[in-house]
Design a protein around this motif. Sequence first.
Motif, PDB file in Angstrom:
ATOM      1  N   ARG A 191     -14.267   5.541 -35.405  1.00  0.00           N
ATOM      2  CA  ARG A 191     -13.159   6.366 -34.900  1.00  0.00           C
ATOM      3  C   ARG A 191     -13.677   7.493 -34.013  1.00  0.00           C
ATOM      4  N   SER A 192     -14.701   8.189 -34.479  1.00  0.00           N
ATOM      5  CA  SER A 192     -15.208   9.327 -33.713  1.00  0.00           C
ATOM      6  C   SER A 192     -15.802   8.873 -32.384  1.00  0.00           C
ATOM      7  N   SER A 193     -16.407   7.697 -32.362  1.00  0.00           N
ATOM      8  CA  SER A 193     -16.975   7.197 -31.106  1.00  0.00           C
ATOM      9  C   SER A 193     -15.881   6.883 -30.094  1.00  0.00           C
ATOM     10  N   LYS A 194     -14.780   6.319 -30.548  1.00  0.00           N
ATOM     11  CA  LYS A 194     -13.702   5.976 -29.619  1.00  0.00           C
ATOM     12  C   LYS A 194     -12.922   7.215 -29.188  1.00  0.00           C
ATOM     13  N   ALA A 195     -12.814   8.194 -30.070  1.00  0.00           N
ATOM     14  CA  ALA A 195     -12.192   9.458 -29.658  1.00  0.00           C
ATOM     15  C   ALA A 195     -13.055  10.136 -28.593  1.00  0.00           C
ATOM     16  N   ALA A 196     -14.371  10.087 -28.771  1.00  0.00           N
ATOM     17  CA  ALA A 196     -15.274  10.649 -27.768  1.00  0.00           C
ATOM     18  C   ALA A 196     -15.184   9.869 -26.459  1.00  0.00           C
ATOM     19  N   LEU A 197     -15.062   8.561 -26.554  1.00  0.00           N
ATOM     20  CA  LEU A 197     -14.907   7.738 -25.352  1.00  0.00           C
ATOM     21  C   LEU A 197     -13.647   8.136 -24.596  1.00  0.00           C
ATOM     22  N   ASN A 198     -12.573   8.405 -25.324  1.00  0.00           N
ATOM     23  CA  ASN A 198     -11.333   8.838 -24.676  1.00  0.00           C
ATOM     24  C   ASN A 198     -11.519  10.162 -23.949  1.00  0.00           C
ATOM     25  N   MET A 199     -12.315  11.057 -24.516  1.00  0.00           N
ATOM     26  CA  MET A 199     -12.596  12.312 -23.834  1.00  0.00           C
ATOM     27  C   MET A 199     -13.352  12.056 -22.535  1.00  0.00           C
ATOM     28  N   LEU A 200     -14.290  11.112 -22.556  1.00  0.00           N
ATOM     29  CA  LEU A 200     -14.980  10.742 -21.330  1.00  0.00           C
ATOM     30  C   LEU A 200     -14.006  10.201 -20.291  1.00  0.00           C
ATOM     31  N   THR A 201     -13.068   9.389 -20.738  1.00  0.00           N
ATOM     32  CA  THR A 201     -12.068   8.853 -19.818  1.00  0.00           C
ATOM     33  C   THR A 201     -11.357   9.985 -19.094  1.00  0.00           C
ATOM     34  N   LYS A 202     -10.882  10.946 -19.857  1.00  0.00           N
ATOM     35  CA  LYS A 202     -10.139  12.052 -19.258  1.00  0.00           C
ATOM     36  C   LYS A 202     -11.019  12.868 -18.316  1.00  0.00           C
ATOM     37  N   GLY A 203     -12.216  13.214 -18.791  1.00  0.00           N
ATOM     38  CA  GLY A 203     -13.100  14.028 -17.972  1.00  0.00           C
ATOM     39  C   GLY A 203     -13.555  13.326 -16.705  1.00  0.00           C
ATOM     40  N   LEU A 204     -13.956  12.063 -16.814  1.00  0.00           N
ATOM     41  CA  LEU A 204     -14.413  11.324 -15.642  1.00  0.00           C
ATOM     42  C   LEU A 204     -13.276  11.061 -14.665  1.00  0.00           C
ATOM     43  N   SER A 205     -12.062  10.893 -15.182  1.00  0.00           N
ATOM     44  CA  SER A 205     -10.925  10.688 -14.278  1.00  0.00           C
ATOM     45  C   SER A 205     -10.717  11.906 -13.386  1.00  0.00           C
ATOM     46  N   VAL A 206     -10.992  13.090 -13.937  1.00  0.00           N
ATOM     47  CA  VAL A 206     -10.894  14.323 -13.155  1.00  0.00           C
ATOM     48  C   VAL A 206     -12.051  14.409 -12.159  1.00  0.00           C
ATOM     49  N   ASP A 207     -13.271  14.147 -12.645  1.00  0.00           N
ATOM     50  CA  ASP A 207     -14.457  14.235 -11.796  1.00  0.00           C
ATOM     51  C   ASP A 207     -14.404  13.285 -10.607  1.00  0.00           C
ATOM     52  N   LEU A 208     -13.866  12.081 -10.833  1.00  0.00           N
ATOM     53  CA  LEU A 208     -13.960  11.018  -9.831  1.00  0.00           C
ATOM     54  C   LEU A 208     -12.707  10.820  -9.000  1.00  0.00           C
ATOM     55  N   ARG A 209     -11.663  11.568  -9.292  1.00  0.00           N
ATOM     56  CA  ARG A 209     -10.399  11.375  -8.574  1.00  0.00           C
ATOM     57  C   ARG A 209     -10.577  11.537  -7.061  1.00  0.00           C
ATOM     58  N   GLU A 210     -11.294  12.573  -6.644  1.00  0.00           N
ATOM     59  CA  GLU A 210     -11.452  12.808  -5.213  1.00  0.00           C
ATOM     60  C   GLU A 210     -12.274  11.725  -4.531  1.00  0.00           C
ATOM     61  N   GLN A 211     -13.021  10.948  -5.319  1.00  0.00           N
ATOM     62  CA  GLN A 211     -13.784   9.836  -4.757  1.00  0.00           C
ATOM     63  C   GLN A 211     -12.998   8.530  -4.809  1.00  0.00           C
ATOM     64  N   GLY A 212     -11.750   8.614  -5.246  1.00  0.00           N
ATOM     65  CA  GLY A 212     -10.874   7.451  -5.258  1.00  0.00           C
ATOM     66  C   GLY A 212     -11.089   6.512  -6.414  1.00  0.00           C
ATOM     67  N   VAL A 213     -11.798   6.969  -7.458  1.00  0.00           N
ATOM     68  CA  VAL A 213     -12.088   6.111  -8.613  1.00  0.00           C
ATOM     69  C   VAL A 213     -11.116   6.419  -9.742  1.00  0.00           C
ATOM     70  N   THR A 214     -10.452   5.392 -10.232  1.00  0.00           N
ATOM     71  CA  THR A 214      -9.505   5.514 -11.338  1.00  0.00           C
ATOM     72  C   THR A 214     -10.206   5.179 -12.652  1.00  0.00           C
ATOM     73  N   VAL A 215     -10.055   6.027 -13.644  1.00  0.00           N
ATOM     74  CA  VAL A 215     -10.652   5.794 -14.964  1.00  0.00           C
ATOM     75  C   VAL A 215      -9.546   5.845 -16.011  1.00  0.00           C
ATOM     76  N   MET A 216      -9.482   4.835 -16.868  1.00  0.00           N
ATOM     77  CA  MET A 216      -8.456   4.800 -17.910  1.00  0.00           C
ATOM     78  C   MET A 216      -9.019   4.218 -19.188  1.00  0.00           C
ATOM     79  N   SER A 217      -8.343   4.503 -20.317  1.00  0.00           N
ATOM     80  CA  SER A 217      -8.688   3.930 -21.619  1.00  0.00           C
ATOM     81  C   SER A 217      -7.665   2.874 -22.001  1.00  0.00           C
ATOM     82  N   MET A 218      -8.147   1.785 -22.564  1.00  0.00           N
ATOM     83  CA  MET A 218      -7.284   0.691 -23.007  1.00  0.00           C
ATOM     84  C   MET A 218      -7.420   0.484 -24.511  1.00  0.00           C
TER      85      MET A 218
END
Length: 238
Positions: free
Chosen positions: A161-188
Amino acid sequence: MTQTILVTGANRGIGLEHVRQALAAGQFVIAACRSPEKAGELDQLHQRFPERLRIEQLDTGGAASIAALASRLDGTPIDILINNAGLYGGGWDDSAARQTLAGMDYEQWEEILRVNVIGVFRLTAALLPNLKLSERKLVVMMSSDLGSIANNKQGQSHAYRSSKAALNMLTKGLSVDLREQGVTVMSMAPGWTQTDLGGANAPWPVDESVRRQRAVLAEMTLARGGEFLNLKGETVPW
């Protein structure tokens, strides 16, 4: 232009089914797994689709393995990166007991975090140049309903559980970091599926889960980056 999809953990379960359905849809696939020499079903698919399936060795828990893959793929556009490889820690019955307050296997927990979180981050960073060469530029983090903090009503499975919650945080953070480069990041959240981990009593056959996942991915846009969605396209609470 035909899309290229890279799938990690591609030798079985959800990953293998993503490979199958992508090939059936006419896409190019890079299928990555730890032991290609043991991946009989991938080999059979390669015999059927030798021009559109490339099998690569990858241990997502190893920095050297990730760097080697990135080197081999230098200059290859990747439209969709599906970070599917991950660990629960063994079979459900066996490993669940080692993820409790009284019986936590701390070495196993460290391995789960190394593969499910650090390895995913490292691989995404290593393949960012490939994503930027493509038209689609989509990163899919294969999360889990068990990674939802709000939906946790049962406890247990703390390492996973903690690993997937951390993965979701990466999704959110990377989506912000990479938005200006046109990269979409999402969790499924793929749902409780009939994999080796999920078991035969799970409500979702693997092929149906992946078919629905692919429909959700087809609708993803940059504006929706950072979302946590299930296989029906519904928002999963963090």
